[in-house]
Design a protein around this motif. Structure first.
Motif, PDB file in Angstrom:
ATOM      1  N   ILE A  70       0.817  -1.210   0.000  1.00  0.00           N
ATOM      2  CA  ILE A  70       0.000   0.000   0.000  1.00  0.00           C
ATOM      3  C   ILE A  70       0.853   1.263   0.000  1.00  0.00           C
ATOM      4  O   ILE A  70       1.678   1.481   0.899  1.00  0.00           O
ATOM      5  CB  ILE A  70      -0.942  -0.011   1.215  1.00  0.00           C
ATOM      6  CG1 ILE A  70      -1.895  -1.216   1.121  1.00  0.00           C
ATOM      7  CG2 ILE A  70      -1.733   1.288   1.313  1.00  0.00           C
ATOM      8  CD1 ILE A  70      -2.716  -1.449   2.355  1.00  0.00           C
ATOM      9  N   ASP A  71       0.696   2.066  -1.033  1.00  0.00           N
ATOM     10  CA  ASP A  71       1.249   3.418  -1.117  1.00  0.00           C
ATOM     11  C   ASP A  71       2.752   3.500  -0.893  1.00  0.00           C
ATOM     12  O   ASP A  71       3.247   4.436  -0.249  1.00  0.00           O
ATOM     13  CB  ASP A  71       0.536   4.346  -0.127  1.00  0.00           C
ATOM     14  CG  ASP A  71      -0.920   4.574  -0.499  1.00  0.00           C
ATOM     15  OD1 ASP A  71      -1.377   4.004  -1.506  1.00  0.00           O
ATOM     16  OD2 ASP A  71      -1.609   5.318   0.228  1.00  0.00           O
ATOM     17  N   THR A  93      -5.368   1.609  -8.423  1.00  0.00           N
ATOM     18  CA  THR A  93      -5.270   3.054  -8.248  1.00  0.00           C
ATOM     19  C   THR A  93      -6.463   3.543  -7.450  1.00  0.00           C
ATOM     20  O   THR A  93      -7.609   3.279  -7.801  1.00  0.00           O
ATOM     21  CB  THR A  93      -5.233   3.758  -9.614  1.00  0.00           C
ATOM     22  OG1 THR A  93      -4.075   3.319 -10.335  1.00  0.00           O
ATOM     23  CG2 THR A  93      -5.176   5.270  -9.446  1.00  0.00           C
ATOM     24  N   LYS A  94      -6.170   4.234  -6.357  1.00  0.00           N
ATOM     25  CA  LYS A  94      -7.241   4.762  -5.510  1.00  0.00           C
ATOM     26  C   LYS A  94      -7.100   6.272  -5.404  1.00  0.00           C
ATOM     27  O   LYS A  94      -6.030   6.836  -5.683  1.00  0.00           O
ATOM     28  CB  LYS A  94      -7.192   4.123  -4.123  1.00  0.00           C
ATOM     29  CG  LYS A  94      -5.904   4.379  -3.347  1.00  0.00           C
ATOM     30  CD  LYS A  94      -5.897   3.596  -2.044  1.00  0.00           C
ATOM     31  CE  LYS A  94      -4.605   3.787  -1.264  1.00  0.00           C
ATOM     32  NZ  LYS A  94      -4.391   5.145  -0.764  1.00  0.00           N
ATOM     33  N   THR A  95      -8.183   6.914  -4.999  1.00  0.00           N
ATOM     34  CA  THR A  95      -8.159   8.368  -4.828  1.00  0.00           C
ATOM     35  C   THR A  95      -8.379   8.785  -3.382  1.00  0.00           C
ATOM     36  O   THR A  95      -8.234   9.959  -3.055  1.00  0.00           O
ATOM     37  CB  THR A  95      -9.244   9.027  -5.703  1.00  0.00           C
ATOM     38  OG1 THR A  95     -10.533   8.479  -5.361  1.00  0.00           O
ATOM     39  CG2 THR A  95      -8.975   8.764  -7.183  1.00  0.00           C
ATOM     40  N   HIS A 145     -11.975   1.268  -1.830  1.00  0.00           N
ATOM     41  CA  HIS A 145     -12.998   2.268  -2.148  1.00  0.00           C
ATOM     42  C   HIS A 145     -13.026   2.550  -3.650  1.00  0.00           C
ATOM     43  O   HIS A 145     -12.096   3.140  -4.217  1.00  0.00           O
ATOM     44  CB  HIS A 145     -12.743   3.565  -1.381  1.00  0.00           C
ATOM     45  CG  HIS A 145     -13.756   4.628  -1.698  1.00  0.00           C
ATOM     46  ND1 HIS A 145     -15.021   4.620  -1.156  1.00  0.00           N
ATOM     47  CD2 HIS A 145     -13.707   5.701  -2.519  1.00  0.00           C
ATOM     48  CE1 HIS A 145     -15.695   5.654  -1.615  1.00  0.00           C
ATOM     49  NE2 HIS A 145     -14.917   6.330  -2.445  1.00  0.00           N
ATOM     50  N   GLY A 146     -14.089   2.110  -4.304  1.00  0.00           N
ATOM     51  CA  GLY A 146     -14.287   2.411  -5.711  1.00  0.00           C
ATOM     52  C   GLY A 146     -13.333   1.723  -6.668  1.00  0.00           C
ATOM     53  O   GLY A 146     -13.242   2.110  -7.837  1.00  0.00           O
ATOM     54  N   THR A 147     -12.626   0.676  -6.197  1.00  0.00           N
ATOM     55  CA  THR A 147     -11.614   0.050  -7.050  1.00  0.00           C
ATOM     56  C   THR A 147     -12.030  -1.311  -7.587  1.00  0.00           C
ATOM     57  O   THR A 147     -11.405  -1.823  -8.520  1.00  0.00           O
ATOM     58  CB  THR A 147     -10.289  -0.130  -6.288  1.00  0.00           C
ATOM     59  OG1 THR A 147     -10.472  -1.075  -5.224  1.00  0.00           O
ATOM     60  CG2 THR A 147      -9.787   1.199  -5.720  1.00  0.00           C
ATOM     61  N   GLY A 148     -13.011  -1.954  -6.973  1.00  0.00           N
ATOM     62  CA  GLY A 148     -13.391  -3.298  -7.380  1.00  0.00           C
ATOM     63  C   GLY A 148     -12.405  -4.370  -6.961  1.00  0.00           C
ATOM     64  O   GLY A 148     -12.510  -5.522  -7.398  1.00  0.00           O
TER      65      GLY A 148
END
Length: 208
Positions: free
Chosen positions: A23-24, A119-121, A127-130
């Motif tokens: 992660i990151d 890729t996440k925001t 969250h929102g990545t599937g």
């Protein structure tokens, strides 16, 4: 440091059921030339954690564990009204990991061709990545988390993973925060809620 849990049993993190989430591990968070270092953050622990994450990644690949690289990408002008106001309340802190800049590049472990990049925001890898759907479709129910920072995106991803019915393991010395108290407190809170903590070396042994 939160206490480690009992020695890992190899079947708990068997390659067929497990993914390593990195992660990151990005320049702005963990490199001397990155934004956090320029702001005066102590990135020594982050660099040490990323070095252990490199070894952890090598062991995962050798064992056939799925390796997933999670990155934050921000785009000027694409943030919401809420995030713009939040940044303004914190004295207009500049965006981190802006798309197309060196700060968004990976540091420490780097993806190989064919490895998944998410890729996440926001904070959570889910969250929102599937990502959860893709992992579950591959028969994966167990996650090993490493990366930056412990109290923020690692913790957020771990809490989200609990909600999505994954077993959560954390390589406790392959993640880091800029303040040791934040790192320790986040690990302890996750441990009390069911996350299993172990040093990166224990996962390497379990995957041999």
């Amino acid at each position: 440091m939160a206490d480690r849990d009992p020695l890992l049993k190899p079947d708990w993190v068997a390659p067929a059921r497990t993914a390593l989430l990195l992660i990151d591990g990005q320049v702005d968070f963990g490199a001397p030339e990155g934004a956090m270092a320029r702001r005066g953050a102590d990135i020594g622990p982050a660099q040490a954690a990323l070095a252990r994450a490199v070894t952890l990644t090598q062991a995962a690949r050798a064992a056939g564990v799925a390796v997933v690289f999670v990155r934050l990408i921000t785009r000027p002008g694409a943030d919401t009204a809420v995030t713009r106001q939040a940044r303004a309340r914190h004295e207009g802190q500049p965006l981190l990991c802006v798309e197309g800049t060196p700060g968004a590049e990976f540091t420490g472990p780097r993806p190989r061709p064919g490895e998944r990049i998410v890729t996440k925001t926001l904070f959570s890898a889910f969250h929102g990545t599937g990502l959860d759907t893709a992992l579950q479709a591959a028969g994966i129910d167990t996650l090993v988390l490493a990366g930056l920072t412990t109290e923020c995106c690692v913790a957020s991803s771990a809490w989200d993973a609990f909600e999505r019915d994954f077993h959560v393991f954390i390589a406790q010395d392959a993640c880091a925060a800029y303040e040791i108290g934040l790192h320790q407190g986040a690990l302890r809170a996750l441990q009390l809620s069911g996350a299993m903590l172990a040093p990166a070396a224990d996962f390497c042994i379990a995957w041999k």
